[in-house]
Design a protein around this motif. Structure first.
Motif, PDB file in Angstrom:
ATOM      1  N   GLY A   1       0.797  -1.215   0.000  1.00 40.49           N
ATOM      2  CA  GLY A   1       0.000   0.000   0.000  1.00 40.49           C
ATOM      3  C   GLY A   1       0.829   1.263   0.000  1.00 40.49           C
ATOM      4  O   GLY A   1       0.328   2.334  -0.350  1.00 40.49           O
ATOM      5  N   CYS A   2       2.109   1.163   0.383  1.00 38.72           N
ATOM      6  CA  CYS A   2       2.994   2.328   0.408  1.00 38.72           C
ATOM      7  C   CYS A   2       3.744   2.533  -0.904  1.00 38.72           C
ATOM      8  O   CYS A   2       4.397   3.565  -1.078  1.00 38.72           O
ATOM      9  CB  CYS A   2       4.007   2.189   1.549  1.00 38.72           C
ATOM     10  N   LEU A   3       3.689   1.568  -1.820  1.00 35.33           N
ATOM     11  CA  LEU A   3       4.446   1.658  -3.063  1.00 35.33           C
ATOM     12  C   LEU A   3       3.750   2.563  -4.075  1.00 35.33           C
ATOM     13  O   LEU A   3       2.553   2.845  -3.969  1.00 35.33           O
ATOM     14  CB  LEU A   3       4.627   0.262  -3.667  1.00 35.33           C
ATOM     15  N   ARG A   4       4.535   2.996  -5.068  1.00 35.03           N
ATOM     16  CA  ARG A   4       3.957   3.755  -6.173  1.00 35.03           C
ATOM     17  C   ARG A   4       3.005   2.866  -6.958  1.00 35.03           C
ATOM     18  O   ARG A   4       3.122   1.639  -6.960  1.00 35.03           O
ATOM     19  CB  ARG A   4       5.061   4.271  -7.107  1.00 35.03           C
ATOM     20  N   GLU A   5       2.075   3.497  -7.652  1.00 39.23           N
ATOM     21  CA  GLU A   5       1.064   2.740  -8.385  1.00 39.23           C
ATOM     22  C   GLU A   5       1.692   1.866  -9.465  1.00 39.23           C
ATOM     23  O   GLU A   5       1.236   0.745  -9.714  1.00 39.23           O
ATOM     24  CB  GLU A   5       0.048   3.707  -9.018  1.00 39.23           C
ATOM     25  N   ASP A   6       2.766   2.348 -10.120  1.00 32.27           N
ATOM     26  CA  ASP A   6       3.376   1.568 -11.190  1.00 32.27           C
ATOM     27  C   ASP A   6       4.206   0.406 -10.662  1.00 32.27           C
ATOM     28  O   ASP A   6       4.574  -0.497 -11.423  1.00 32.27           O
ATOM     29  CB  ASP A   6       4.258   2.473 -12.063  1.00 32.27           C
ATOM     30  N   VAL A   7       4.489   0.397  -9.360  1.00 28.88           N
ATOM     31  CA  VAL A   7       5.317  -0.663  -8.779  1.00 28.88           C
ATOM     32  C   VAL A   7       4.470  -1.685  -8.023  1.00 28.88           C
ATOM     33  O   VAL A   7       4.913  -2.810  -7.797  1.00 28.88           O
ATOM     34  CB  VAL A   7       6.381  -0.047  -7.840  1.00 28.88           C
ATOM     35  N   LYS A   8       3.259  -1.325  -7.657  1.00 24.85           N
ATOM     36  CA  LYS A   8       2.414  -2.235  -6.876  1.00 24.85           C
ATOM     37  C   LYS A   8       2.209  -3.597  -7.535  1.00 24.85           C
ATOM     38  O   LYS A   8       2.168  -4.616  -6.841  1.00 24.85           O
ATOM     39  CB  LYS A   8       1.062  -1.572  -6.594  1.00 24.85           C
ATOM     40  N   PRO A   9       2.075  -3.693  -8.876  1.00 30.81           N
ATOM     41  CA  PRO A   9       1.887  -5.027  -9.470  1.00 30.81           C
ATOM     42  C   PRO A   9       3.125  -5.917  -9.409  1.00 30.81           C
ATOM     43  O   PRO A   9       3.023  -7.127  -9.617  1.00 30.81           O
ATOM     44  CB  PRO A   9       1.513  -4.714 -10.927  1.00 30.81           C
ATOM     45  N   ILE A  10       4.302  -5.348  -9.139  1.00 35.09           N
ATOM     46  CA  ILE A  10       5.539  -6.128  -9.127  1.00 35.09           C
ATOM     47  C   ILE A  10       5.646  -6.886  -7.805  1.00 35.09           C
ATOM     48  O   ILE A  10       5.495  -6.309  -6.727  1.00 35.09           O
ATOM     49  CB  ILE A  10       6.762  -5.204  -9.322  1.00 35.09           C
ATOM     50  N   LYS A  11       5.921  -8.171  -7.896  1.00 30.10           N
ATOM     51  CA  LYS A  11       6.026  -8.997  -6.700  1.00 30.10           C
ATOM     52  C   LYS A  11       7.328  -8.707  -5.963  1.00 30.10           C
ATOM     53  O   LYS A  11       8.333  -8.335  -6.561  1.00 30.10           O
ATOM     54  CB  LYS A  11       5.955 -10.480  -7.071  1.00 30.10           C
ATOM     55  N   PHE A  12       7.295  -8.893  -4.654  1.00 26.30           N
ATOM     56  CA  PHE A  12       8.492  -8.724  -3.839  1.00 26.30           C
ATOM     57  C   PHE A  12       8.464  -9.749  -2.709  1.00 26.30           C
ATOM     58  O   PHE A  12       7.427 -10.354  -2.403  1.00 26.30           O
ATOM     59  CB  PHE A  12       8.590  -7.300  -3.275  1.00 26.30           C
ATOM     60  N   VAL A  13       9.621  -9.940  -2.103  1.00 26.79           N
ATOM     61  CA  VAL A  13       9.778 -10.909  -1.018  1.00 26.79           C
ATOM     62  C   VAL A  13      10.413 -10.206   0.167  1.00 26.79           C
ATOM     63  O   VAL A  13      11.349  -9.412   0.007  1.00 26.79           O
ATOM     64  CB  VAL A  13      10.651 -12.109  -1.454  1.00 26.79           C
ATOM     65  N   LEU A  14       9.915 -10.490   1.351  1.00 27.95           N
ATOM     66  CA  LEU A  14      10.509 -10.007   2.593  1.00 27.95           C
ATOM     67  C   LEU A  14      11.331 -11.136   3.196  1.00 27.95           C
ATOM     68  O   LEU A  14      10.889 -12.281   3.241  1.00 27.95           O
ATOM     69  CB  LEU A  14       9.427  -9.562   3.580  1.00 27.95           C
ATOM     70  N   CYS A  15      12.515 -10.803   3.655  1.00 28.79           N
ATOM     71  CA  CYS A  15      13.374 -11.827   4.247  1.00 28.79           C
ATOM     72  C   CYS A  15      14.107 -11.236   5.439  1.00 28.79           C
ATOM     73  O   CYS A  15      14.299 -10.020   5.533  1.00 28.79           O
ATOM     74  CB  CYS A  15      14.368 -12.382   3.228  1.00 28.79           C
ATOM     75  N   ASN A  16      14.468 -12.099   6.359  1.00 26.32           N
ATOM     76  CA  ASN A  16      15.284 -11.675   7.497  1.00 26.32           C
ATOM     77  C   ASN A  16      16.570 -12.475   7.491  1.00 26.32           C
ATOM     78  O   ASN A  16      16.622 -13.614   7.025  1.00 26.32           O
ATOM     79  CB  ASN A  16      14.529 -11.855   8.818  1.00 26.32           C
ATOM     80  N   GLN A  17      17.627 -11.877   7.999  1.00 26.49           N
ATOM     81  CA  GLN A  17      18.927 -12.525   8.049  1.00 26.49           C
ATOM     82  C   GLN A  17      19.776 -11.839   9.106  1.00 26.49           C
ATOM     83  O   GLN A  17      19.518 -10.670   9.441  1.00 26.49           O
ATOM     84  CB  GLN A  17      19.625 -12.462   6.688  1.00 26.49           C
ATOM     85  N   PRO A  18      20.816 -12.511   9.647  1.00 28.52           N
ATOM     86  CA  PRO A  18      21.087 -13.931   9.435  1.00 28.52           C
ATOM     87  C   PRO A  18      20.281 -14.798  10.396  1.00 28.52           C
ATOM     88  O   PRO A  18      19.895 -14.301  11.451  1.00 28.52           O
ATOM     89  CB  PRO A  18      22.586 -14.021   9.731  1.00 28.52           C
TER      90      PRO A  18
END
Length: 237
Positions: free
Chosen positions: A119-136
């Protein structure tokens, strides 16, 4: 005459986003995030395997030798952990070091974090998938993974606070030089990331105490008060 659709856009964004979130600006002197590590980095050595085996054996023995607990006791322990950290603060870091922060109930699932970030992303970027990860250690927290999707933030061991790295499927957005693709209305609220400060007055206040301490070599009144009475009498004679 203004376009009604453009005037309604900020309102729709405001309705989707909560009020209790923060945006931190990217630090110019921040070290870059390591985007990808070679597979050899994650290949355990013989010493790593030996240590992991020892830890696993100790954990297995602890569970095997643990006394049996009735269901009421187990439920009470789970409730105690939940009551200890009822809220979980998640900070999502983009490749350029811009960070989004929000506090969620610890009973929420990881999909609520994904919904907030999208919901915080730009409208043109919202359809692009992303992954959240934690490390190490590196672990992708994918909603498609049932071992992640069905667990709460507390069960994922993200409570009371965690930093998650964001990685887009479009690699062009993952370069440290690319600004975080957040909506303009979000970036307008960005603030500087708080830095730890040193209390100079506290350090200066401690110096006079050190000078008047018994271990000091000075001959002030503080040192005279420590002279035994019999020694003073001997000196007067």
């Amino acid at each position: 005459m203004s376009d009604p659709s453009s005037a309604a856009h900020p309102t729709s964004v405001g309705e989707q986003l909560p009020d209790d979130f923060k945006v931190y600006k990217a630090l110019a002197d921040a070290p870059p995030i390591v985007k990808d590590l070679p597979d050899e980095y994650f290949t355990p050595t013989a010493a790593d395997l030996k240590t992991a085996q020892a830890q696993l054996s100790a954990r297995t023995q602890a569970l095997y030798n643990a006394p049996l607990k009735p269901r009421s006791v187990r439920d009470a322990e789970v409730k105690a952990k939940r009551d200890r950290w009822p809220q979980t603060t998640i900070r999502v870091k983009f490749m350029d070091q811009t960070q989004l922060e929000k506090t969620f109930p610890s009973t929420n699932k990881i999909k609520s974090v994904y919904a907030f970030v999208r919901g915080c992303l730009r409208e043109d970027v919202k359809p692009i998938k992303f992954v959240l990860c934690n490390q190490p250690p590196k672990r992708d927290l994918k909603v498609s993974d049932t071992t992640v999707r069905d667990l709460s933030l507390a069960e994922l061991e993200l409570a009371p606070s965690s930093i998650l790295l964001l990685r887009f499927e479009d690699d062009a957005l993952n370069h440290p030089s690319v600004p975080a693709p957040l909506a303009p209305s979000i970036m307008e609220q960005a603030i500087d990331l708080p830095r730890p400060t040193i209390d100079a007055q506290g350090a200066e206040a401690a110096q006079p105490q050190a000078k008047n301490s018994p271990s000091s070599s000075g001959g002030g009144k503080g040192s005279e008060a420590k002279i035994p009475k019999w020694l003073k009498l001997g000196q007067s004679e």
